[in-house]
Design a protein around this motif. Structure first.
Motif, PDB file in Angstrom:
ATOM      1  N   GLY A 185       0.801  -1.210   0.000  1.00  0.00           N
ATOM      2  CA  GLY A 185       0.000   0.000   0.000  1.00  0.00           C
ATOM      3  C   GLY A 185       0.836   1.263   0.000  1.00  0.00           C
ATOM      4  N   ARG A 186       1.891   1.274   0.814  1.00  0.00           N
ATOM      5  CA  ARG A 186       2.727   2.475   0.914  1.00  0.00           C
ATOM      6  C   ARG A 186       3.417   2.798  -0.402  1.00  0.00           C
ATOM      7  N   ASP A 187       3.841   1.765  -1.147  1.00  0.00           N
ATOM      8  CA  ASP A 187       4.497   2.000  -2.439  1.00  0.00           C
ATOM      9  C   ASP A 187       3.571   2.753  -3.400  1.00  0.00           C
ATOM     10  N   TYR A 188       2.310   2.288  -3.484  1.00  0.00           N
ATOM     11  CA  TYR A 188       1.342   2.938  -4.352  1.00  0.00           C
ATOM     12  C   TYR A 188       1.127   4.392  -3.950  1.00  0.00           C
ATOM     13  N   VAL A 189       0.892   4.586  -2.646  1.00  0.00           N
ATOM     14  CA  VAL A 189       0.600   5.931  -2.145  1.00  0.00           C
ATOM     15  C   VAL A 189       1.771   6.878  -2.419  1.00  0.00           C
ATOM     16  N   GLU A 190       2.988   6.391  -2.209  1.00  0.00           N
ATOM     17  CA  GLU A 190       4.165   7.219  -2.476  1.00  0.00           C
ATOM     18  C   GLU A 190       4.254   7.591  -3.949  1.00  0.00           C
ATOM     19  N   GLY A 191       3.872   6.657  -4.830  1.00  0.00           N
ATOM     20  CA  GLY A 191       3.870   6.949  -6.267  1.00  0.00           C
ATOM     21  C   GLY A 191       2.855   8.013  -6.629  1.00  0.00           C
ATOM     22  N   VAL A 192       1.648   7.896  -6.046  1.00  0.00           N
ATOM     23  CA  VAL A 192       0.600   8.900  -6.282  1.00  0.00           C
ATOM     24  C   VAL A 192       1.080  10.276  -5.836  1.00  0.00           C
ATOM     25  N   LYS A 193       1.613  10.334  -4.627  1.00  0.00           N
ATOM     26  CA  LYS A 193       2.032  11.619  -4.055  1.00  0.00           C
ATOM     27  C   LYS A 193       3.218  12.218  -4.805  1.00  0.00           C
ATOM     28  N   ALA A 194       4.106  11.366  -5.274  1.00  0.00           N
ATOM     29  CA  ALA A 194       5.248  11.861  -6.040  1.00  0.00           C
ATOM     30  C   ALA A 194       4.781  12.541  -7.323  1.00  0.00           C
ATOM     31  N   ALA A 195       3.764  11.956  -7.966  1.00  0.00           N
ATOM     32  CA  ALA A 195       3.243  12.531  -9.207  1.00  0.00           C
ATOM     33  C   ALA A 195       2.458  13.811  -8.946  1.00  0.00           C
ATOM     34  N   LEU A 196       1.726  13.848  -7.846  1.00  0.00           N
ATOM     35  CA  LEU A 196       0.920  15.031  -7.527  1.00  0.00           C
ATOM     36  C   LEU A 196       1.790  16.205  -7.091  1.00  0.00           C
ATOM     37  N   GLY A 197       2.950  15.889  -6.503  1.00  0.00           N
ATOM     38  CA  GLY A 197       3.846  16.935  -6.049  1.00  0.00           C
ATOM     39  C   GLY A 197       3.232  17.796  -4.957  1.00  0.00           C
ATOM     40  N   GLU A 198       3.560  19.067  -4.953  1.00  0.00           N
ATOM     41  CA  GLU A 198       3.064  19.988  -3.922  1.00  0.00           C
ATOM     42  C   GLU A 198       1.548  20.105  -3.938  1.00  0.00           C
ATOM     43  N   LYS A 199       0.943  19.943  -5.119  1.00  0.00           N
ATOM     44  CA  LYS A 199      -0.517  20.046  -5.217  1.00  0.00           C
ATOM     45  C   LYS A 199      -1.212  18.974  -4.392  1.00  0.00           C
ATOM     46  N   GLY A 200      -0.518  17.859  -4.178  1.00  0.00           N
ATOM     47  CA  GLY A 200      -1.114  16.752  -3.441  1.00  0.00           C
ATOM     48  C   GLY A 200      -1.584  17.142  -2.057  1.00  0.00           C
ATOM     49  N   ARG A 201      -0.915  18.098  -1.443  1.00  0.00           N
ATOM     50  CA  ARG A 201      -1.274  18.505  -0.083  1.00  0.00           C
ATOM     51  C   ARG A 201      -2.691  19.041  -0.004  1.00  0.00           C
ATOM     52  N   SER A 202      -3.103  19.721  -1.051  1.00  0.00           N
ATOM     53  CA  SER A 202      -4.462  20.267  -1.046  1.00  0.00           C
ATOM     54  C   SER A 202      -5.463  19.348  -1.740  1.00  0.00           C
ATOM     55  N   LEU A 203      -4.988  18.537  -2.688  1.00  0.00           N
ATOM     56  CA  LEU A 203      -5.909  17.660  -3.431  1.00  0.00           C
ATOM     57  C   LEU A 203      -6.364  16.457  -2.618  1.00  0.00           C
ATOM     58  N   ILE A 204      -5.489  15.913  -1.772  1.00  0.00           N
ATOM     59  CA  ILE A 204      -5.846  14.736  -0.977  1.00  0.00           C
ATOM     60  C   ILE A 204      -6.608  15.181   0.268  1.00  0.00           C
ATOM     61  N   VAL A 205      -7.899  14.823   0.338  1.00  0.00           N
ATOM     62  CA  VAL A 205      -8.752  15.254   1.453  1.00  0.00           C
ATOM     63  C   VAL A 205      -9.021  14.133   2.454  1.00  0.00           C
ATOM     64  N   SER A 206      -8.707  12.882   2.074  1.00  0.00           N
ATOM     65  CA  SER A 206      -8.916  11.763   2.987  1.00  0.00           C
ATOM     66  C   SER A 206      -7.928  10.656   2.648  1.00  0.00           C
ATOM     67  N   GLU A 207      -7.306  10.107   3.676  1.00  0.00           N
ATOM     68  CA  GLU A 207      -6.344   9.024   3.477  1.00  0.00           C
ATOM     69  C   GLU A 207      -6.521   8.020   4.610  1.00  0.00           C
ATOM     70  N   THR A 208      -6.881   6.798   4.266  1.00  0.00           N
ATOM     71  CA  THR A 208      -7.135   5.798   5.295  1.00  0.00           C
ATOM     72  C   THR A 208      -6.609   4.435   4.857  1.00  0.00           C
TER      73      THR A 208
END
Length: 403
Positions: A185-208
């Motif tokens: 799970g962590r590998d996938y999430v890290e890949g998503v966040k790497a692609a989103l970059g700084e925008k990810g901080r505001s785009l991701i509203v829930s993580e469980t």
């Protein structure tokens, strides 16, 4: 004349030995003139039992190969034990394969946590951990773990593909991420966040997250819906994927839904979840889908169907795991063929790291496996797809990862 004749005979004999058919035989554990012992662990029971179909398909493929004469005249003795996808059980069964059964190599064992649990042991024993059935980047390090080589695309790359797609196509995205609480799970999430970059901080509203031992993921789905997310990235194994797809539909929640490629099976996930509940789900693939009419008359699919009818007549052809096992088994046979008569563990590992434009039957067009001493990720390409009706509809170009 007698001396010259003796010299010519000796020279001729030496020349024969230098040719492939007469190459000097070198054997590691588990190898004889007639047999090659290969081992694996597989979850035939427990929450990950859907993956047990992979090893069954591999065993059937090796049976077919053996009936045709084996690999370079040797039959594959495939020894498979149930580990229930439980790392302590994986350790126990892997030790049994190495120390009691004396296998040449461990092949395509399933699961990130399971493979990590035995990686140090196998590398310490210099036993090839071949074409592992997991896509964790943590598993693959040619310098630190030179006896472990991957096969399928890595999870980090797939996550990055979805992140990039969201940035390009969903400017108003509010993202919820559901993932398994482990390295997978962590590998996938890290890949998503790497692609989103700084925008990810505001785009991701829930993580469980959820645990593999949980009964359901209903509470996690409820939490994510309450966040008002309009995008769901679903990083779950087949059992929980089917559950989450159903629950999302029951709640009337309609996010743009991304699903990990390890849970795209029509037979094990989409149909049990209800095809009507999964319409529009986006995922990616590198293998042909046996339920897709576009491949029905393809020679490779016809061959696979004949194989299934003969060797796995009771198996579910809609289960993607049967295609996965069939393709992975071809890769092992290729590695053994390339090894010739030098069936030492060292040379088998060298052969696994020397795949060149290898395209097993049922790989999607444009996708090939390549490996080298510095590239232990043989498959680095995917194509995106969307569930439409009763099939996955491929779209866009084949995408190469930068792993």
């Amino acid at each position: 004349m007698e001396r010259r004749s003796m010299f010519l005979v000796a020279a001729s004999f030496a020349a024969m030995l230098s040719t492939p058919g007469f190459a000097q035989k070198k054997y590691g554990p588990g190898v004889t003139d007639t047999e090659i012992k290969i081992g694996t662990t597989s979850p035939y029971s427990g929450p990950g039992s859907a993956y047990g179909a992979i090893a069954k398909a591999e065993a059937a493929y090796f049976k077919m190969i053996n009936e045709k004469g084996g690999v370079n005249g040797r039959k594959i003795n495939f020894i498979s034990y149930d580990d229930a996808l439980s790392p302590p059980k994986t350790v126990e069964q892997t030790r049994r394969l190495v120390e009691q059964d004396q296998v040449l190599a461990v092949f395509n064992a399933v699961g990130t946590a399971a493979n990590l649990s035995v990686q140090k042991y196998l590398n310490g024993k210099k036993v090839p951990q071949l074409l592992v059935g997991a896509g964790s980047t943590r598993l693959i390090d040619p310098v630190k773990y030179p006896w472990t080589i991957g096969w399928q695309p890595v999870y980090h790359s797939e996550g990055a593909i979805y992140g990039k797609y969201i940035l390009a196509n969903l400017p108003q995205a509010r993202i919820a991420i559901l993932s398994q609480n482990d390295d997978f799970g962590r590998d996938y999430v890290e890949g998503v966040k790497a692609a989103l970059g700084e925008k990810g901080r505001s785009l991701i509203v829930s993580e469980t997250t959820y645990e593999p031992t949980d009964a359901t993921v209903d509470s996690q789905i409820l939490k994510m819906k309450a966040s008002n997310a309009n995008v769901l990235i679903n990083i779950t194994t087949p059992k929980f994927a089917a559950q989450s797809i159903k629950k999302v539909s029951e709640l009337g929640w309609k996010p743009t839904h991304f699903l990990t490629s390890i849970s795209i099976s029509m037979g094990a996930v989409m149909r049990p979840a209800g095809l009507e509940n999964g319409q529009g789900i986006i995922s990616s693939a590198y293998l042909m889908d046996a339920t897709d009419d576009r491949w029905r008359d393809h020679p490779e699919m016809k061959e696979w169907n004949a194989f299934m009818d003969k060797y796995l007549p009771d198996a579910n052809k809609a289960d993607w795991m049967n295609v996965f096992g069939y393709v992975a088994a071809q890769a092992l046979v290729q590695v053994l063929q390339q090894s010739g008569n030098d069936l030492t563990r060292e040379n088998v590992m060298k052969s696994a790291a020397s795949l060149k434009d290898f395209k097993p039957k049922l790989m999607l067009p444009g996708i090939q496996a390549n490996s080298s001493p510095t590239n232990f990720f043989p498959i680095r390409q995917l194509q995106m797809m969307r569930l439409k009706g009763d099939k996955w509809d491929l779209f866009g170009p084949v995408i190469s990862s930068g792993e």
